[in-house]
Design a protein around this motif. Structure first.
Motif: not given
Lengths: 362, 186, 244
Positions: C133-147
């Protein structure tokens, strides 16, 4: 009655206000800018709301909100702007909102050109959004018709509790013609309608036994499956084929050739028919007034044993309207087209030449 | 009976007003079908500005006539663009104080009006379009001149009352030129 | 015996559709009890965004309308202008309010439309399965930011309270959380204050709830509360950002 000389866009806005429209949201796009401009001046005089949206997407979402309060509301845009509105148009069909949408069409696809065009026929009649919904679609030929159809569109939107669409074009929007304006709907009439709409409107419960819920996928207050809603809509579209067909014909009784067109092209085609008949050609004219539901009956009633062909005139390349004609004619007569596109107006002489070619020897 | 008129020039010359005055007067004094269609380029000032007027006994077909009975020209570029849009035997009105080029057509009547010059002599270049309108009405006689002038004064007068007398004078001077040209052509 | 606590009357008794431990439930309850205490339940229309927030429609006994994804503020602005006596609230997630609906949010705020926005920030798209999301924290893993969210590739977490505070239109902006009782109390005060701004006709008001998503974060409810305190609040400080 007194006639006033008015520009199409302004006449549409004034007709809407007289029909009781008390909310307009829109976004600037040529050639429909006189619609929002007119509303912005006029709405304060009638206690209505004018809101310039931050985009067409937002404007249509605003229209949805206004419709949900039970007042008469509309938006207008042009072609690529209408495409941006298709999100909320679909929602409004899905949620059964009584609103009016006017497309003062220009060239396409995409940004196309600012010049007038009829390239939104499929979008208006078949797929104004996802999910296969349909709307009643008016196609005026003159400024007077734009006025009359806008006025009626609000009544039909309320009758069916469903969006009604006016497909006009930059010529009709920009041209000026004398018009007789309809009567102003009384405040009493509008208040009574709003009170009736309070049975489902979302304005706070105010003592209602149950909270009102408006959601995409059911009529307000109805709990049903999506399939049940789809079926209900389909039944309404089928009923329109009985109750809402509108077309005009001229000279079809003895016709050996039919020229058919809608909207702005229809008035040019009609004048071509007059000239051809004066020259001794037995030419008839068929014009859908509403382009959805499509007036199949107008083409079914033709005497195909006499017909040398049917000429479809429209300002769209490739053609669109002509496919609906072809579908109902079912190869009973040869079909030809006379087309312009991308902002070029269809010429009467071109229609006459194409008609003579299809007619063959007199 | 159908009269098609095309007026062409540059934004700011009062082209659209010229067409609208004809239509408004026709609305008030005739039973004709009337259609007016403006056409202008993207620039709000200085771009091309044209309009089409059709006055007819029958419903009007195209808002943009393919050919016109009368063409009124306010600028060189408009002459180039619209000269051929005139029916043979039609009348071509040219503001010769702005339009320096000569028309090529030999099968039409040409009415030369130094409208810009006349307007400046009267005292304001802005009244040139009324001078052209006077010449047009004097020549064509398609609408009663007093009614056209009354519409003009009502419409322009509301916006620019200080130009009222100048507009009237410009219209009348144009009328004289138009009437004289008509007499010469007959 | 004196009754000191009960379920807000506007909340249905059925079980809401939120995952166990999800703070959507807490936010919903706070909003309903604030409306009840201000005697606004009968006057309120709620505009739902798309995503998990649309769930509350099923258990809040309020007039409500579901809007296209991101358009809640546009729809709400129109409702308020057509029916000024209605208290109009929106209930939106971070994707809805701060990504696809950023223009609608900013412009309603900038117009100062007299509506109240409740913004649930759980740093991911919950309903669709936990994307960035636009509010996802830095380094936080999500299904579209797996790294993990990487600023060079994905930009930075969006602080909507700060962003909207740059505008002149809003009259009240606050950020709260519901991780513990003191914060729940503060959250309710903020919600009541925001609603009061609307009642008083002061213009746009917003309360951001820093929330959780135990399911997509892969944490237990208690761990997710700890994550809020240790990580989310560092990026999204609590407090009142605007109060005119």
């Amino acid at each position: 009655m007194d006639k006033v000389f008015m520009k199409g866009c302004q006449a549409i806005a004034e007709a809407a206000i007289r029909a009781g429209c008390r909310f307009f949201a829109g976004y600037p796009i040529t050639p429909q800018n006189e619609v929002p401009e007119y509303f912005s001046r006029r709405m304060p005089e009638v206690g209505g709301v004018f809101l310039q949206g931050e985009s067409e997407t937002a404007s249509a979402a605003m229209l949805y909100g206004a419709g949900a309060t039970g007042i008469r509301a509309m938006t207008s845009s042009s072609s690529c702007g209408i495409s941006l509105m298709s999100e909320a148009i679909g929602w409004m069909a899905g949620a059964c909102m009584p609103v009016v949408i006017c497309n003062v069409a220009r060239g396409g696809p995409g940004i196309g050109s600012i010049q007038p065009s009829q390239q939104d026929y499929f979008q208006a009649t078949k797929a104004s959004g996802n999910g296969g919904f349909r709307m009643l679609v008016f196609a005026p030929s003159t400024v007077q018709e734009a006025v009359d159809m806008t006025y009626r569109a609000f009544d039909l939107a309320q009758k069916y509790k469903y969006p009604v669409y006016i497909l006009t074009d930059g010529f009709t929007g920009e041209m000026m013609e004398p018009v007789v304006l309809p009567e102003m709907r009384s405040e009493e009439f509008l208040a009574a309608e709003r009170k009736a709409n309070d049975a489902w409107a979302v304005r706070g419960r105010n003592g209602a036994p149950k909270a009102h819920k408006i959601r995409c996928g059911a009529r307000p207050g109805v709990v049903c499956t999506l399939e049940e809603k789809n079926i209900e809509d389909w039944e309404m579209y089928e009923q329109w084929k009985k109750d809402e067909i509108e077309y005009e014909t001229y000279g079809t009784e003895d016709a050996e050739l039919i020229i058919t067109a809608y909207g702005i092209s229809a008035r040019i085609a009609r004048s071509a028919v007059s000239i051809l008949r004066k020259e001794g050609y037995r030419v008839g004219f068929v014009r859908p007034i509403k382009i959805h539901p499509f007036p199949e009956i107008a083409y079914e009633q033709l005497d195909y044993s006499k017909l040398r062909g049917i000429l479809c005139a429209e300002m769209s390349i490739p053609p669109q309207f002509a496919y609906d004609v072809e579908a109902v004619v079912r190869k009973r007569a040869p079909i030809a087209t006379c087309l312009r596109s991308g902002g070029e107006i269809i010429e009467r002489s071109a229609i006459i030449d194409a008609a003579k070619k299809l007619y063959g020897d007199k | 009976m159908e009269n098609t008129i095309l007026i062409g020039g540059i934004g700011g010359q009062g082209i659209l007003m010229f067409g609208q005055l004809l239509c408004q007067t026709a609305l008030e004094t005739t039973d004709k079908y009337i259609t007016y269609f403006p056409s202008y380029s993207m620039e709000k000032r200085g771009g091309t500005s044209d309009c089409y007027v059709t006055l007819s006994d029958e419903p009007v077909g195209s808002p943009k006539a393919e050919k016109s009975d009368y063409v009124v020209i306010f600028a060189n570029q408009a002459l180039k663009k619209f000269e051929d849009a005139l029916y043979p035997g039609g009348a071509l009105f040219i503001d010769t104080s702005v339009c320096t080029e000569k028309p090529n057509r030999t099968d039409v009547h040409i009415v030369e009006v130094p409208a810009g010059e006349i307007a400046r002599e009267i005292g304001d270049a802005r009244v040139a379009n009324l001078c052209m309108l006077g010449a047009f009405i004097g020549y064509t006689e398609i609408l009663p001149p007093d009614k056209v002038l009354a519409t003009a004064l009502k419409k322009i007068g509301a916006k620019r009352p200080e130009l009222r007398a100048l507009n009237e004078e410009a219209f009348n001077k144009g009328m004289e030129i138009g009437t004289a040209a008509k007499a010469a052509h007959v | 015996m004196k009754k000191v606590y009960s379920r807000p009357i506007g909340l249905h008794r059925n079980i809401n559709g939120y995952c166990p431990g999800c703070l959507h439930s807490a936010a919903g309850k706070i909003i309903m009890s604030a409306l009840e205490e201000l005697n606004l339940l009968e006057k309120t229309a709620m505009v739902d965004g798309v995503g998990c927030c649309a769930n509350n429609n099923n258990y809040m006994d309020l007039d409500a309308i579901g809007t296209p994804h991101g358009r809640a503020c546009a729809t709400a602005s129109a409702i308020k202008r057509c029916s000024p006596e209605t208290i109009v609230i929106t209930y939106q997630g971070d994707g809805d309010l701060a990504s696809i609906g950023l223009a609608e949010t900013m412009m309603a705020a900038n117009r100062g439309d007299n509506i109240t926005v409740f913004f649930i920030n759980n740093a991911n798209y919950g309903m669709t399965g936990g994307q960035m999301a636009p509010t996802t924290l830095l380094d936080m893993k999500t299904t579209t930011t797996p790294f993990g969210r990487n600023p060079e590739e994905h930009g930075y977490p969006m602080d909507m309270c700060k962003v909207l505070s740059t505008l002149k239109g809003p009259s009240y902006i606050a950020r709260v959380t519901c991780t513990d009782v003191p914060n729940v109390r503060k959250a309710k005060e903020a919600v009541k204050e925001a609603l009061q701004h609307q009642v008083d006709g002061k213009g746009f008001s917003m309360v951001e709830f820093v929330s959780n998503c135990p399911t997509n974060w892969g944490l237990t409810p208690l761990e997710s509360l700890k994550f809020i305190k240790e990580h989310m609040l560092a990026e999204y400080p609590l407090g009142v950002y605007r109060n005119l």
